[in-house]
Design a protein around this motif. Structure first.
Motif, PDB file in Angstrom:
ATOM      1  N   GLN A  38      -4.555   5.748   5.365  1.00  0.00           N
ATOM      2  CA  GLN A  38      -4.575   7.160   4.986  1.00  0.00           C
ATOM      3  C   GLN A  38      -5.327   7.990   6.024  1.00  0.00           C
ATOM      4  OE1 GLN A  38      -2.983   8.393   1.891  1.00  0.00           O
ATOM      5  NE2 GLN A  38      -3.116  10.142   3.292  1.00  0.00           N
ATOM      6  N   PHE A  57       0.849  -1.179   0.000  1.00  0.00           N
ATOM      7  CA  PHE A  57       0.000   0.000   0.000  1.00  0.00           C
ATOM      8  C   PHE A  57       0.892   1.238   0.000  1.00  0.00           C
ATOM      9  CE2 PHE A  57      -2.104  -3.433   2.268  1.00  0.00           C
ATOM     10  CZ  PHE A  57      -3.339  -3.496   1.646  1.00  0.00           C
ATOM     11  N   ASP A  87      -8.931  -2.295  -0.038  1.00  0.00           N
ATOM     12  CA  ASP A  87      -9.381  -0.908  -0.085  1.00  0.00           C
ATOM     13  C   ASP A  87      -9.608  -0.361   1.319  1.00  0.00           C
ATOM     14  OD1 ASP A  87      -9.286  -0.880  -2.831  1.00  0.00           O
ATOM     15  OD2 ASP A  87     -11.412  -1.350  -3.095  1.00  0.00           O
ATOM     16  N   GLY A 147       0.862   5.966  -0.436  1.00  0.00           N
ATOM     17  CA  GLY A 147       0.159   7.214  -0.661  1.00  0.00           C
ATOM     18  C   GLY A 147       1.031   8.395  -0.296  1.00  0.00           C
ATOM     19  N   GLU A 148       0.403   9.533  -0.080  1.00  0.00           N
ATOM     20  CA  GLU A 148       1.111  10.764   0.249  1.00  0.00           C
ATOM     21  C   GLU A 148       0.609  11.326   1.562  1.00  0.00           C
ATOM     22  OE1 GLU A 148       0.516  13.361  -3.077  1.00  0.00           O
ATOM     23  OE2 GLU A 148       2.026  12.349  -4.293  1.00  0.00           O
ATOM     24  N   THR A 149       1.523  11.937   2.299  1.00  0.00           N
ATOM     25  CA  THR A 149       1.173  12.579   3.557  1.00  0.00           C
ATOM     26  C   THR A 149       2.313  13.463   4.015  1.00  0.00           C
ATOM     27  OG1 THR A 149       0.348  12.213   5.817  1.00  0.00           O
ATOM     28  CG2 THR A 149       2.084  10.745   5.049  1.00  0.00           C
ATOM     29  N   ASP A 197      -4.013  11.210   7.983  1.00  0.00           N
ATOM     30  CA  ASP A 197      -4.750  12.464   7.822  1.00  0.00           C
ATOM     31  C   ASP A 197      -5.119  13.061   9.180  1.00  0.00           C
ATOM     32  OD1 ASP A 197      -4.545  12.150   5.100  1.00  0.00           O
ATOM     33  OD2 ASP A 197      -6.631  11.521   4.804  1.00  0.00           O
ATOM     34  N   GLN A 206      -6.145   0.366   2.789  1.00  0.00           N
ATOM     35  CA  GLN A 206      -5.585   1.579   2.191  1.00  0.00           C
ATOM     36  C   GLN A 206      -6.231   2.824   2.794  1.00  0.00           C
ATOM     37  OE1 GLN A 206      -3.188   2.101  -0.298  1.00  0.00           O
ATOM     38  NE2 GLN A 206      -3.551   4.309  -0.407  1.00  0.00           N
ATOM     39  N   GLN A 207      -7.550   2.832   2.821  1.00  0.00           N
ATOM     40  CA  GLN A 207      -8.272   3.999   3.334  1.00  0.00           C
ATOM     41  C   GLN A 207      -8.041   4.182   4.827  1.00  0.00           C
ATOM     42  OE1 GLN A 207     -12.318   3.232   2.153  1.00  0.00           O
ATOM     43  NE2 GLN A 207     -11.792   3.165  -0.024  1.00  0.00           N
ATOM     44  N   SER A 254       4.362   4.236   2.753  1.00  0.00           N
ATOM     45  CA  SER A 254       4.205   2.914   2.145  1.00  0.00           C
ATOM     46  C   SER A 254       4.103   1.877   3.247  1.00  0.00           C
ATOM     47  CB  SER A 254       5.397   2.598   1.227  1.00  0.00           C
ATOM     48  OG  SER A 254       6.610   2.673   1.951  1.00  0.00           O
ATOM     49  N   THR A 261       5.909  10.785   1.217  1.00  0.00           N
ATOM     50  CA  THR A 261       5.137   9.600   0.854  1.00  0.00           C
ATOM     51  C   THR A 261       5.105   8.613   2.012  1.00  0.00           C
ATOM     52  OG1 THR A 261       7.095   8.519  -0.080  1.00  0.00           O
ATOM     53  CG2 THR A 261       5.705   9.809  -1.586  1.00  0.00           C
TER      54      THR A 261
END
Length: 343
Positions: free
Chosen positions: A57, A28, A50, A30-32, A61, A53-54, A38, A36
């Motif tokens: 994140q 997995f 999914d 993303g960006e933050t 966030d 992943q969510q 991982s 990035t």
């Protein structure tokens, strides 16, 4: 994309070359925080990728929403703007991080200080404009007058912090590490049997790869190409992460030059100026990111002599990579780090 602060970099620790293959784990990313993230995760059969992943994140966030100096709407930004003499109830995560940061400030004699924000901004390493020249003496004195971890008071019963006026907290040196911890806790709740989580060069490992071997990560040699390091000759050390976290910070990707002098983003809160000694990078291995991340900053400010003495007293695993007099890099490490490192 919101950045947490002045330590956003894609550097430090290469892990891809040592991770299990894609067929054995779920990957997995993303960006933050201006960088990035991982994660290589061994999930139970039937787990929804999914949702994972969510969920990861969302954890990151939340850290940004609470602790970013780049987000004017964050809880931290609101605290920094608050009127003098006011108390503010903080979210539990923010309160826990601030409490730990203040304890480390006290224990290091102010070598680490979460109220360093005015100096970070003055030297051009905060959310404002990047500067390319040293600040004047008057501006430096004004910023230093606003710095001092002792000025913040906490109320454990109400999870509140006191804003005395002019205090600007910057949690850049701990937020990514704490974010790694939050992701790890989420993956534990999701039933992951093993994982390697990375946020901007901070890594945390749990369990074993599916072949039974431990997670191994490489400490990047200062001056290596930016990004994930895949070549063995660009690694300074290989470290086994067995239920541990590693954090690396360095002076070689975030600095400016003025009058032939290089000014690192690592600022000594006690003097108000960037550190002047020869530390190229510092790596810390600890049980979690909340401890590893800010200790890297503290060790950088303390320098190799005082830093190693502190590390030995407290059993801290630290690796210093230093600029040698002949231009070569030199290593100095605590006994706790030597026990983890492969030659």
């Amino acid at each position: 994309m919101h950045r947490i602060g002045h330590r956003a970099f894609a550097m430090g620790l290469a892990w891809g070359a040592f991770a299990a293959s894609a067929s054995e784990v779920r990957r997995f990313g993303g960006e933050t925080m201006g960088t990035t993230w991982s994660a290589n995760v061994v999930l139970p059969k039937g787990a929804n990728g999914d949702v994972i992943q969510q969920g990861i994140q969302a954890e990151l966030d939340t850290v940004v929403a609470q602790m970013s100096t780049y987000d004017d709407a964050s809880d931290l930004s609101r605290f920094n703007r608050a009127p003098p003499g006011t108390w503010h109830t903080l979210p539990p995560e923010f309160f826990a991080v601030l409490r730990h940061a203040l304890a480390l400030a006290r224990d290091t004699g102010g070598a680490y200080d979460p109220t360093i924000g005015p100096l970070v901004n003055l030297w051009g390493f905060g959310p404002g404009e990047r500067r390319r020249e040293t600040p004047c003496a008057a501006a430096l004195a004004a910023a230093r007058a606003r710095v001092g971890w002792q000025r913040i008071r906490l109320d454990e019963a109400t999870q509140s912090a006191f804003q005395p006026g002019g205090v600007y907290v910057d949690l850049s040196s701990v937020a990514k590490g704490f974010g790694v911890d939050q992701v790890a806790a989420f993956l534990d709740r999701a039933g992951a049997s093993a994982y390697l989580v990375e946020v901007g060069g901070e890594l945390r490992a749990h369990g074993r790869k599916t072949d039974g071997s431990p997670w191994r990560v490489g400490v990047e040699r200062p001056g290596a190409a930016a990004g994930a390091v895949q070549r063995q000759d660009e690694l300074e050390r290989v470290v086994v992460l067995d239920e541990k976290t590693i954090a690396t910070s360095g002076d070689y990707r975030h600095f400016f030059e003025d009058g032939g002098r290089f000014f690192s983003h690592h600022i000594d809160p006690r003097t108000g100026t960037p550190v002047a000694h020869r530390v190229a990078s510092v790596s810390i291995v600890a049980d979690d990111g909340l401890h590893a991340d800010p200790l890297g900053t503290a060790m950088t400010v303390l320098g190799p002599e005082q830093g190693l003495a502190y590390a030995k007293r407290h059993g801290i695993a630290v690796l210093f990579i230093l600029h040698g007099d002949d231009g070569r890099l030199e290593e100095r490490m605590s006994p706790a780090f030597a026990a983890l490192a492969k030659p």
